[in-house]
Design a protein around this motif. Structure first.
Motif, PDB file in Angstrom:
ATOM      1  N   LEU A   4       0.910  -1.160  -0.075  1.00 27.07           N
ATOM      2  CA  LEU A   4      -0.094  -0.124   0.007  1.00 27.07           C
ATOM      3  C   LEU A   4       0.721   1.358  -0.122  1.00 27.07           C
ATOM      4  CD1 LEU A   4      -2.871   1.342   0.207  1.00 27.07           C
ATOM      5  CD2 LEU A   4      -2.469   1.349   2.839  1.00 27.07           C
ATOM      6  N   LEU A   5       1.680   1.238   1.052  1.00 26.76           N
ATOM      7  CA  LEU A   5       2.733   2.263   1.039  1.00 26.76           C
ATOM      8  C   LEU A   5       3.549   2.536  -0.297  1.00 26.76           C
ATOM      9  CD1 LEU A   5       3.632   4.763   2.677  1.00 26.76           C
ATOM     10  CD2 LEU A   5       5.420   3.440   3.676  1.00 26.76           C
ATOM     11  N   GLU A   6       4.100   1.390  -0.846  1.00 27.53           N
ATOM     12  CA  GLU A   6       4.750   1.441  -1.905  1.00 27.53           C
ATOM     13  C   GLU A   6       3.965   2.138  -3.218  1.00 27.53           C
ATOM     14  OE1 GLU A   6       6.523  -1.930  -3.133  1.00 27.53           O
ATOM     15  OE2 GLU A   6       6.565  -1.473  -5.255  1.00 27.53           O
ATOM     16  N   CYS A   7       2.619   1.694  -3.277  1.00 29.44           N
ATOM     17  CA  CYS A   7       1.971   2.214  -4.370  1.00 29.44           C
ATOM     18  C   CYS A   7       1.416   3.468  -4.213  1.00 29.44           C
ATOM     19  CB  CYS A   7       0.511   1.439  -4.278  1.00 29.44           C
ATOM     20  SG  CYS A   7       0.604  -0.276  -4.940  1.00 29.44           S
ATOM     21  N   THR A   8       1.320   3.991  -2.907  1.00 31.71           N
ATOM     22  CA  THR A   8       1.109   5.427  -2.665  1.00 31.71           C
ATOM     23  C   THR A   8       2.119   6.337  -3.049  1.00 31.71           C
ATOM     24  OG1 THR A   8      -0.281   4.691  -0.603  1.00 31.71           O
ATOM     25  CG2 THR A   8       0.359   7.067  -0.749  1.00 31.71           C
ATOM     26  N   LEU A   9       3.502   5.916  -2.492  1.00 32.51           N
ATOM     27  CA  LEU A   9       4.640   6.715  -2.797  1.00 32.51           C
ATOM     28  C   LEU A   9       4.637   6.760  -4.200  1.00 32.51           C
ATOM     29  CD1 LEU A   9       6.920   5.722   0.145  1.00 32.51           C
ATOM     30  CD2 LEU A   9       5.637   7.777  -0.114  1.00 32.51           C
ATOM     31  N   ARG A  10       4.478   5.725  -4.875  1.00 34.88           N
ATOM     32  CA  ARG A  10       4.897   5.650  -6.499  1.00 34.88           C
ATOM     33  C   ARG A  10       3.909   6.840  -7.186  1.00 34.88           C
ATOM     34  NH1 ARG A  10       2.537   0.400  -8.198  1.00 34.88           N
ATOM     35  NH2 ARG A  10       4.057  -0.561  -7.442  1.00 34.88           N
ATOM     36  N   GLU A  11       2.677   6.725  -6.951  1.00 34.84           N
ATOM     37  CA  GLU A  11       1.525   7.510  -7.272  1.00 34.84           C
ATOM     38  C   GLU A  11       2.002   8.888  -7.236  1.00 34.84           C
ATOM     39  OE1 GLU A  11      -1.086   7.519  -9.288  1.00 34.84           O
ATOM     40  OE2 GLU A  11      -0.727   5.469  -9.514  1.00 34.84           O
ATOM     41  N   ASP A 316     -13.073  -2.866  -2.344  1.00 29.93           N
ATOM     42  CA  ASP A 316     -13.156  -1.150  -2.179  1.00 29.93           C
ATOM     43  C   ASP A 316     -12.433  -0.625  -1.097  1.00 29.93           C
ATOM     44  OD1 ASP A 316     -15.223  -1.458  -3.908  1.00 29.93           O
ATOM     45  OD2 ASP A 316     -16.980  -1.472  -2.623  1.00 29.93           O
ATOM     46  N   ALA A 317     -12.094  -1.247   0.101  1.00 28.91           N
ATOM     47  CA  ALA A 317     -11.453  -0.919   1.226  1.00 28.91           C
ATOM     48  C   ALA A 317     -10.023  -0.745   0.639  1.00 28.91           C
ATOM     49  CB  ALA A 317     -11.347  -1.940   2.330  1.00 28.91           C
ATOM     50  N   ARG A 318      -9.397  -1.246  -0.179  1.00 25.50           N
ATOM     51  CA  ARG A 318      -7.948  -1.146  -0.585  1.00 25.50           C
ATOM     52  C   ARG A 318      -8.006  -0.172  -1.491  1.00 25.50           C
ATOM     53  NH1 ARG A 318      -3.462  -3.735  -0.432  1.00 25.50           N
ATOM     54  NH2 ARG A 318      -2.111  -3.653  -1.941  1.00 25.50           N
ATOM     55  N   VAL A 319      -9.003   0.305  -2.294  1.00 23.39           N
ATOM     56  CA  VAL A 319      -9.081   1.670  -3.042  1.00 23.39           C
ATOM     57  C   VAL A 319      -9.165   2.696  -2.143  1.00 23.39           C
ATOM     58  CG1 VAL A 319     -10.284   2.823  -5.025  1.00 23.39           C
ATOM     59  CG2 VAL A 319     -10.218   0.395  -5.131  1.00 23.39           C
ATOM     60  N   VAL A 320      -9.909   2.608  -1.261  1.00 23.89           N
ATOM     61  CA  VAL A 320     -10.257   3.744  -0.374  1.00 23.89           C
ATOM     62  C   VAL A 320      -8.792   4.153   0.370  1.00 23.89           C
ATOM     63  CG1 VAL A 320     -11.262   4.674   1.713  1.00 23.89           C
ATOM     64  CG2 VAL A 320     -12.764   3.443   0.125  1.00 23.89           C
ATOM     65  N   LEU A 324      -6.879   7.435   0.568  1.00 25.25           N
ATOM     66  CA  LEU A 324      -6.559   8.153   1.705  1.00 25.25           C
ATOM     67  C   LEU A 324      -5.088   8.271   2.111  1.00 25.25           C
ATOM     68  CD1 LEU A 324      -8.864   9.082   3.625  1.00 25.25           C
ATOM     69  CD2 LEU A 324      -8.511   6.778   4.900  1.00 25.25           C
ATOM     70  N   ALA A 325      -4.525   7.288   1.788  1.00 21.47           N
ATOM     71  CA  ALA A 325      -2.957   7.381   2.173  1.00 21.47           C
ATOM     72  C   ALA A 325      -2.521   8.371   1.203  1.00 21.47           C
ATOM     73  CB  ALA A 325      -2.431   6.103   1.798  1.00 21.47           C
TER      74      ALA A 325
ATOM     75  N   ALA B 118      -3.241 -12.171  -7.679  1.00 20.44           N
ATOM     76  CA  ALA B 118      -4.078 -12.214  -6.100  1.00 20.44           C
ATOM     77  C   ALA B 118      -2.916 -12.300  -5.269  1.00 20.44           C
ATOM     78  CB  ALA B 118      -4.727 -13.695  -6.387  1.00 20.44           C
ATOM     79  N   ARG B 119      -3.000 -11.738  -4.257  1.00 18.63           N
ATOM     80  CA  ARG B 119      -1.870 -11.617  -3.165  1.00 18.63           C
ATOM     81  C   ARG B 119      -1.756 -12.594  -2.093  1.00 18.63           C
ATOM     82  NH1 ARG B 119      -3.626  -6.853  -4.451  1.00 18.63           N
ATOM     83  NH2 ARG B 119      -5.004  -6.766  -3.128  1.00 18.63           N
ATOM     84  N   HIS B 120      -2.889 -13.326  -1.750  1.00 15.84           N
ATOM     85  CA  HIS B 120      -2.849 -13.817  -0.378  1.00 15.84           C
ATOM     86  C   HIS B 120      -1.906 -15.261  -0.588  1.00 15.84           C
ATOM     87  CE1 HIS B 120      -7.296 -14.664  -1.948  1.00 15.84           C
ATOM     88  NE2 HIS B 120      -6.471 -15.210  -2.562  1.00 15.84           N
ATOM     89  N   GLY B 121      -1.251 -15.477   0.541  1.00 12.42           N
ATOM     90  CA  GLY B 121      -0.515 -16.436   0.382  1.00 12.42           C
ATOM     91  C   GLY B 121       0.852 -16.282  -0.504  1.00 12.42           C
ATOM     92  N   ARG B 122       0.891 -15.057  -1.090  1.00 11.40           N
ATOM     93  CA  ARG B 122       2.153 -15.436  -1.950  1.00 11.40           C
ATOM     94  C   ARG B 122       2.909 -13.913  -1.672  1.00 11.40           C
ATOM     95  NH1 ARG B 122       0.759 -15.874  -8.360  1.00 11.40           N
ATOM     96  NH2 ARG B 122      -1.428 -14.871  -7.743  1.00 11.40           N
ATOM     97  N   LEU B 123       4.233 -14.240  -1.624  1.00 11.91           N
ATOM     98  CA  LEU B 123       5.202 -13.176  -1.324  1.00 11.91           C
ATOM     99  C   LEU B 123       5.313 -12.292  -2.350  1.00 11.91           C
ATOM    100  CD1 LEU B 123       7.967 -15.331   0.444  1.00 11.91           C
ATOM    101  CD2 LEU B 123       6.580 -13.776   1.606  1.00 11.91           C
ATOM    102  N   ARG B 124       5.645 -11.036  -2.106  1.00 16.43           N
ATOM    103  CA  ARG B 124       5.787  -9.943  -2.891  1.00 16.43           C
ATOM    104  C   ARG B 124       6.888 -10.272  -4.034  1.00 16.43           C
ATOM    105  NH1 ARG B 124       6.654  -4.444  -3.398  1.00 16.43           N
ATOM    106  NH2 ARG B 124       6.018  -4.194  -5.707  1.00 16.43           N
ATOM    107  N   ALA B 125       7.952 -10.984  -3.445  1.00 16.04           N
ATOM    108  CA  ALA B 125       9.097 -10.945  -4.671  1.00 16.04           C
ATOM    109  C   ALA B 125       8.386 -12.122  -5.810  1.00 16.04           C
ATOM    110  CB  ALA B 125      10.296 -11.624  -3.891  1.00 16.04           C
TER     111      ALA B 125
END
Lengths: 404, 230
Positions: A4-11, A316-320, A324-325, B118-125
């Motif tokens: 989330l933070l990475e996407c925010t800073l990137r934006e 939706d929560a992720r978009v918000v 928001l961030a 899809a994210r769950h259960g998968r590492l970022r890398a």
């Protein structure tokens, strides 16, 4: 770093112009709030300091004909203790102490005002014995060092020294350095004063210890530590009425003489206080509206992207959270820059004015204003990001994609 | 009203109606669509522009709600799922290729594909590796760090394809996937979509022109808000 933070800073990083506009808008709003609130607050304090001490003084005396002292009044041209142009009686010094001890009274001082005849030509004049060591009440009701127009003000340790009221001195042709005979005693004129309109005014001012023997010589009996007037300085214009009532209760039969300017002063102080808060609220609301508008525009521009994110399965929560961030980060950055800019403005530019100097003078005193600015930025960020984010998140992905 | 059915359907819809209010007028775009698509099947929906193909795909992908009718995907009624459940389905089970690519303009090719994983259960890398491998497989492994604007139309469509297929979805919805690309890229896209079907996915492609009909198991025509066999 979270996604989330990475996407925010990137934006924020990749939309430099939009980010700069949002941060600048927020910084401007916060700087305005901090500077204006600081200025309004210091202007209010400065004005209130003047208004609070405007008209906050009076004198109390007991007229000779009152029930407290049922003695026939002397004739109009006779020598007597006087106050406010009428014969007045002496009262014990502990009344002055009692008045001085009232919670609504800032300072109380004894005053002897005696009307006597000149031994050479018989003209009537008044001699005022005051305590130069008690300047507060004396300065506001009798005479102050700032009233000196030539020579100097009488000192507590002066002996045989007198100050003359300007009009009386001119009428008698006296100047600083001359000598003046009062009750057979020669006094040196050390200064000339023009006290203007004061409730306890005399033609000749002498320290209380010198006034007593002169008056005793005329009345033929000891005055002791009695006074016929108590000079009173009240703790604030809003307490004036209460203080006058307390003094009336403390000195039975007394009459109070004051100028009613404390009433408009108290009223103006109230208006001042109210308008300062109103102005602060108006500024704060305007700043928040500005931030909201700026962020809303940004979200509307990005409606299609929000639709894409939702279409590929972002909740939706992720978009918000993402919007928001971004908004909060911009607001915090803007708030921080705004606070610094406000400080620079207050320190570098505004000290040229008295109000600016007062506003810039105390950083610890201004910390609540800075905290208010930061809180405002944060609240603005949450509102400005949260509302459009919620609106955008509630749209169906197809609708968001279709609208562009 | 025609009814198209397939044995062991993964996706089914019946009596699908979608209306919009435009300038105080109700416009009925879909007027009772019935469709069934099975696993491993490629269904081509053709029709003129504005016939309602994209609207239908939006409904099948859970991006929109029908005015009437039901949609069933993997035995679940899409019209009864919450927005969150639909998002979860799109994230894990459905891959979508949009008209005009619909890439996020400030995200690189790699980030665009990663965003769809899809994210769950998968590492970022791991997600990042998978996205990079997918792009590499599509021949744009050297453009990972480029923004969409720095890519050609063909490259952008390949990024969109990678994003849609990266999760190995059981349903792929492709809206005009070959419309804005050259022949080679179009061929590659068709090959990938058919490949996804061969691996068990149901593939629904909407097109008004260039898509080889012989690659599809069935071709349907959208006309006056309904599907008809070609």
């Amino acid at each position: 770093m979270s996604y989330l933070l990475e996407c925010t800073l990137r934006e924020l990083r990749r939309r430099k112009a939009r980010t700069a506009v949002n941060v600048f808008g927020c910084a401007l709003a916060v700087a305005l709030v901090v500077v204006l609130v600081g200025l309004v607050s210091s202007a209010k304090s400065a004005a209130n300091a003047v208004l609070t001490s405007t008209g906050t003084h009076f004198i109390a005396f007991v007229p000779l004909c009152s029930a407290a002292c049922p003695v026939d009044a002397p004739a109009g041209d006779a020598e007597s203790f006087v106050a406010n142009g009428v014969p007045a009686t002496l009262f014990a010094a502990d009344y002055v102490a009692k008045v001085g001890g009232l919670p609504t009274v800032k300072d109380a001082s004894p005053f002897l005002l005696y009307r006597l005849k000149d031994e050479r030509d018989g003209h009537l004049f008044t001699i005022g014995g005051f305590d130069p060591a008690s300047p507060t009440a004396v300065a506001t009701t009798c005479c102050a060092a700032t009233d000196v127009i030539s020579g100097r003000f009488v000192r507590p340790d002066d002996s045989g020294a007198a100050m003359l009221e300007e009009a009386y001195a001119r009428a008698r042709g006296l100047n600083t350095g001359d000598t003046l005979a009062v009750a057979g005693e020669l006094l040196t004129v050390v200064g000339m004063v023009n006290p203007g309109i004061r409730p306890a005014k005399a033609d000749v001012y002498v320290p209380l210890p010198d006034a007593r023997p002169l008056i005793e010589r005329r009345i033929g009996h000891p005055v002791g530590d009695q006074a016929n007037i108590v000079l009173v300085e009240v703790a604030g214009s809003s307490l004036q009425g209460q203080a006058m009532q307390s003094v009336r209760e403390t000195i039975p039969g007394c009459v109070i003489s004051t100028y009613a300017c404390y009433k408009p002063a108290a009223l103006v102080a109230g208006i001042n206080e109210g308008s300062a808060w109103l102005l602060t609220i108006v500024i704060a609301v305007s700043a928040a509206a500005f931030a909201l508008k700026s962020q809303l525009s940004s979200v509307i521009e990005r409606r299609r992207e929000i639709g894409i994110l939702k279409a590929i399965g972002w909740a939706d929560a992720r978009v918000v959270a993402q919007i928001l961030a971004e908004s909060v980060l911009q607001a915090v950055a803007g708030g921080f820059i705004g606070c610094i800019a406000a400080e620079v403005l207050l320190w570098a530019i505004l000290p040229g004015s008295a109000v600016g100097a007062a506003a810039a003078g105390s950083l610890p005193g201004r910390l609540p204003v800075i905290a208010l600015g930061m809180a405002l930025a944060l609240a603005g960020g949450v509102i400005a990001g949260g509302i459009p984010a919620l609106v955008a998140a509630r749209m169906r992905p197809a609708e968001a994609l279709r609208r562009l | 009203m025609s009814e198209e059915r397939s044995e062991g359907s993964l996706l089914e819809c019946s009596g699908l109606v979608r209306s919009f209010v435009m300038r105080h007028r109700v416009v009925r775009v879909l007027c009772g669509v019935d469709l069934a698509v099975g696993r491993g099947e490629v269904v081509l929906i053709s029709g003129r522009s504005g016939a309602g193909k994209s609207t239908l795909l939006g409904l099948l992908g859970g991006m929109d709600r029908p005015t009437a009718g039901i949609i069933t995907f993997e035995g679940r009624r899409l019209d009864r799922l919450s927005a969150g459940e639909l998002a979860e389905l799109r994230r894990t089970r459905i891959g979508i290729i949009f008209q005009n690519f619909n890439l996020l303009p400030s995200w690189t090719a790699l980030e665009n594909v990663e965003a769809g994983l899809a994210r769950h259960g998968r590492l970022r890398a791991e997600r990042r590796r998978q996205a990079a491998a997918m792009l590499d497989e599509l021949g744009i492994g050297d453009r990972l760090r480029n923004l969409p604007l720095e890519l050609s139309a063909g490259e952008q469509q390949r990024v969109a394809l990678a994003r849609a297929l990266a999760n190995r979805p059981s349903l792929v919805l492709a809206d005009e996937p070959t419309a804005d690309v050259d022949t080679d890229v179009a061929r590659e896209i068709v090959r990938r979509l058919v490949g996804a079907a061969r691996q068990g996915a149901a593939v629904v492609v909407a097109t008004h022109g260039i898509f080889p009909a012989d690659t599809a198991d069935r071709v349907l025509v959208m006309h006056e808000g309904r599907l008809h066999p070609q």
